[in-house]
Design a protein around this motif. Sequence first.
Motif, short mmCIF file in Angstrom:
data_model
loop_
_atom_site.label_atom_id
_atom_site.label_comp_id
_atom_site.label_asym_id
_atom_site.label_seq_id
_atom_site.Cartn_x
_atom_site.Cartn_y
_atom_site.Cartn_z
N UNK A 77 1.00 -1.31 0.07
CA UNK A 77 -0.16 -0.10 0.06
C UNK A 77 1.02 1.16 0.06
N UNK A 78 0.52 2.24 -0.97
CA UNK A 78 1.17 3.43 -1.00
C UNK A 78 0.27 4.50 -1.02
N UNK A 79 0.40 5.55 -0.32
CA UNK A 79 -0.34 7.05 -0.47
C UNK A 79 0.55 7.61 -1.56
N UNK A 80 -0.27 8.18 -2.63
CA UNK A 80 0.42 8.89 -3.65
C UNK A 80 0.18 10.25 -3.37
N UNK A 81 1.44 11.02 -3.44
CA UNK A 81 1.23 12.41 -3.41
C UNK A 81 0.95 13.24 -4.62
N UNK A 82 0.05 14.29 -4.39
CA UNK A 82 -0.46 15.01 -5.70
C UNK A 82 0.47 15.77 -6.56
N UNK A 83 1.68 15.17 -6.66
CA UNK A 83 2.74 15.88 -7.28
C UNK A 83 2.63 15.44 -8.97
N UNK A 84 1.36 16.00 -9.66
CA UNK A 84 1.20 15.65 -10.78
C UNK A 84 0.95 16.85 -11.65
N UNK A 85 0.84 16.97 -12.92
CA UNK A 85 0.50 18.03 -13.88
C UNK A 85 -0.54 17.57 -14.73
N UNK A 86 -2.13 17.92 -14.64
CA UNK A 86 -2.44 18.80 -13.51
C UNK A 86 -2.47 17.94 -12.33
N UNK A 87 -2.71 18.88 -11.31
CA UNK A 87 -2.73 18.34 -10.02
C UNK A 87 -4.15 17.73 -9.85
N UNK A 88 -4.55 16.58 -8.71
CA UNK A 88 -5.75 16.04 -8.52
C UNK A 88 -6.36 17.12 -7.38
N UNK A 89 -7.35 17.96 -7.95
CA UNK A 89 -7.95 18.95 -7.02
C UNK A 89 -9.65 18.49 -7.33
N UNK A 90 -9.99 17.48 -8.06
CA UNK A 90 -11.43 17.09 -8.35
C UNK A 90 -11.65 15.88 -8.31
N UNK A 91 -12.83 15.41 -7.94
CA UNK A 91 -13.25 13.89 -7.72
C UNK A 91 -12.61 13.07 -9.00
N UNK A 92 -12.81 13.78 -10.15
CA UNK A 92 -12.62 12.96 -11.40
C UNK A 92 -11.29 12.61 -11.55
N UNK A 93 -10.13 13.56 -10.93
CA UNK A 93 -8.97 13.43 -11.06
C UNK A 93 -8.56 12.20 -10.15
N UNK A 94 -9.37 12.01 -8.91
CA UNK A 94 -8.85 11.17 -7.92
C UNK A 94 -9.36 9.66 -8.47
N UNK A 95 -10.42 9.66 -9.40
CA UNK A 95 -10.92 8.53 -9.75
C UNK A 95 -10.06 7.93 -10.99
N UNK A 96 -9.42 8.89 -11.61
CA UNK A 96 -8.53 8.55 -12.63
C UNK A 96 -7.24 7.71 -12.16
#
Length: 417
Positions: free
Chosen positions: A91-110
């Motif tokens: 199990x790993x917790x993924x940092x939001x270190x992406x482009x674009x950043x995950x700031x919506x529910x759809x980003x998290x689902x992706x």
Amino acid sequence: MNILLKSAKIVCPGNKELHLKKRDILIKKGIIEKIATSIEAPSNTKLVDLKNLHVSLGWFDSGVSFGEPGHEERETISNGLYVASKSGFTDIVLYPNTYPVPDTSSDVVFLKERSLGKPTNLHPLGTLTKNAEGIDLAELYDMKNAGAVAFYDFKQQITNPNLLKIALLYAQNFDGLVFSHPQDVHIKGKGIVHEGEVSTRLGLKGIPALAEELQIARDLFILEYTGGKLHIPTISTAESVKLIANAKKKGLDVSCSVAIHNLVFTDDSLEDFDSSFKVSPPLRTRQDVKALIKGLKDGTIDFVTSDHIPIDVEGKRVEFDNALDGTLGLETAFGSLNPIFGVEQTISLLTKGRERFSLKTPILKEGEKACLTLFDPDEERNFTLENILSTSKNSMFLGAPLKGNAYGVINNNKTSI
């Protein structure tokens, strides 16, 4: 998939009946069917009989970066999860270190969908604010429902104290966990390494320990006012340990972690201006390292993290001042902790922390889902480029002696062995 582990020494401090006992473990279709002194291998069963085989509950890492989407040249989700599984992490917790950043529910689902079907589970963080700009709160509740386990503007200070106040108050409505990066950007200024004797001698701009401690003190005052759940990732100074210890004595709901490299290296490693040692927070002094190790042993610091941040060669092979912060950490996590803490405490450190993120801790017993890490705690080696499975190669551990090595994991009815 059916698997039989032969003569595996079980390291599970929470299970007195099995702890440090050698047992065969039969796994059928992802479930632990039998644990016994000796088990005959049924037909259509993969036999795992490895040198000095040890087994524990699956390891957990509360802070990992990959890159996808936006920085796939650093690391994709698929290869990143492969690296994690071969390094022993289920199990790993993924940092939001992406482009674009995950700031919506759809980003998290992706992110969740891209991780399906792997032996390592990915638990995404959403950003705390829209576009991680530190101005307006992001869709925290919606992201929580989509699978985000906490909220963090990656490695960025929450400069507006009222924003942190509002976030802590709002997140209490759905038991949300708020991250706050421990670094005051105004005190940090243009600093790039720890401010002290080494930075002065090398002519590098320093980051005072005060930059971290002032931020933590402010955040703890706000937490005391609001209530809620606060997590402070990757602390690095002795005074930070004291501040958090005092907050816990007051009963505040605060947790913290420390990056493994901050337990191993000090700012003395900067002598050669190797950008692999440029990280945030920076490497500190030997006195800080001692205080961090003590804080882990007495429970003030809740858990360790690899703080694994792949950076492509263009981001590191530049002047030290301009190099990006970050080092690889997954592949070397166990082998660098084991010499410091010993096998039993290292496994305790690597298997704790899930509850803070509202995740279920696995159980090692018959009838339960197999969520296991297989490893050899005694293998000694020097870490080399050939040992790096990540796409990027920015590891400060290159050439470092390690003790212990992960074989892989069994999880989700899949294996990386």
